[in-house]
Design an enzyme around this catalytic site. Structure first.
Site, short mmCIF file in Angstrom:
data_model
loop_
_atom_site.label_atom_id
_atom_site.label_comp_id
_atom_site.label_asym_id
_atom_site.label_seq_id
_atom_site.Cartn_x
_atom_site.Cartn_y
_atom_site.Cartn_z
CG HIS A 141 -1.98 -1.00 1.25
ND1 HIS A 141 -2.83 -1.20 0.20
CD2 HIS A 141 -2.32 -1.91 2.21
CE1 HIS A 141 -3.67 -2.19 0.49
NE2 HIS A 141 -3.37 -2.63 1.71
CG ASP A 178 -3.10 -8.15 0.87
OD1 ASP A 178 -2.31 -8.42 1.78
OD2 ASP A 178 -4.11 -7.44 1.03
#
Length: 371
Positions: A141, A178
């Site tokens: 991220h 993910d």
């Protein structure tokens, strides 16, 4: 197959503090340990040891990433921000506030990014066929100029740019399974035609309004970013369909020389931060498909970097299954959660098939075959 494992106890000392939530701490939030903590990762390593698999892997040394390594991905201003906060006692980074660097914590963040590079170096040098970097904090991220979602430095992207700029490669691919969108990796390679970035994730989970099929890259990188947003509740059948209809054809068209998998286990059935239904068997099948594809495309060169996965009791079995598949070594461990949840009637539901088809339509329209 020889599989490398990057592990360093120091990485488990990453300090996430006791406040998980908004950037501005509310007086109504009782202190609590964040989901991203050392417990689940240590339990993975403990199960690897207890099963005997660790002894059959090649344990790789882990060296910190240099500032130069990090600046290939992140801005100098952001690196200075992390350094300053680390030097002054630590605190929350980023606008969302869920990411913390501890006192002198930049050293651990650099070690995590360095672990991804160490795994990549070993694979590129032929020391191992593939490698798994069991590292924290996670990375997919992290944006060029901002921490996000527990991620300080974009570990997989740092390793990827090392492979391109220092390792002599021309093309790499990321397959991120993910449960959350790999927005950081996407942004870093948004205009870079040397990288194919693929993210399978729960639609509109995290970050909000991120990871739609319309996000395909820009400039010279247009067409080499593929998102597969899946509706909540997807199980094995939906993920296998996404692999067979989108992921594997994209890899075959792009022909990367290295495949990097930002490997999160938060699409598992017990995870508190996702709403998907994968089991250890599901992750085993995903790893098998990546492994088979890599053998025909890039001589088996795979690097996996550990990302999310916040169910400390079940995640170790997910990771063990992946490492068994990568290494070709089968232990005698039986996943106690698998049999009660193994749904032999798991079918691809119509709304799930539609989501996969939308991503497949984008793949058919892009220009991967021209790159």
């Amino acid at each position: 197959m020889t599989t490398g494992l990057v592990w360093e106890e120091r990485l488990m000392w990453h300090d996430t503090g006791m406040y998980f939530g908004p950037a501005d701490v509310s007086p109504w939030i009782e202190p609590i340990q964040p989901p991203e903590n050392a417990d689940g990762k240590r339990r993975i390593k403990n199960l690897l040891d207890r099963s005997g698999l660790t002894k059959k892997l090649s344990v790789l040394s882990c060296s910190p990433a240099s500032n130069e390594d990090v600046r290939r991905v992140h801005t100098a201003k952001y690196l200075d921000e992390v350094q300053e906060l680390s030097d002054t006692g630590g605190g929350n980074l980023g606008l969302i506030g869920s990411t913390r660097v501890g006192n002198k914590g930049i050293d651990i963040a650099l070690l995590a990014a360095g672990g991804a590079i160490s795994a990549t170096k070993a694979v590129l040098a032929g020391k191992v066929d593939n490698a798994y970097a069991l590292i924290r904090p996670p990375g997919h991220h992290a944006r060029p100029n901002e921490a996000m979602g527990f991620c300080i430095f974009a570990n997989a992207a740092v390793a990827g740019l090392y492979a391109l700029d220092m390792g002599g490669l021309d093309r790499i691919a990321f397959v991120d399974w993910d449960v959350h969108h790999g927005n950081g990796t996407q942004e870093i390679f948004w205009e870079d035609p040397r990288a194919l970035t693929i993210s399978l994730h729960q639609e509109n989970c995290f970050p909000p309004a991120s990871g739609s099929t319309s996000e395909i890259g820009a400039a010279r990188g247009i067409g080499s970013n593929i998102n597969i947003p899946l509706p909540p509740g997807c199980g094995e059948a939906a993920y296998l369909a996404a692999f067979d209809q989108v992921v594997l054809p994209a890899l075959e068209a792009f022909k990367p020389q290295l495949i990097i998998v930002p490997c999160g286990f938060d699409a598992g059935f017990h995870d508190p931060l996702g709403r998907m239904m994968l089991t250890s068997h599901s992750f085993r099948l995903l790893a098998a498909r990546i492994k088979a594809a890599s053998q025909s495309i890039c001589d088996g060169k795979i690097v996996m970097t550990h990302e999310g996965g916040y169910s400390p009791h079940s995640v170790p079995f997910h990771c063990l299954a992946v490492l068994e598949e990568l290494s070709g070594v089968q232990t005698d461990v039986m996943d106690p959660y698998l049999q009660p949840l193994l749904n032999k009637t798991d079918k691809l539901l119509p709304h799930q098939a539609d989501a996969v088809s939308r991503a497949e339509d984008v793949l058919k329209e892009d220009i991967l075959s021209e790159k």
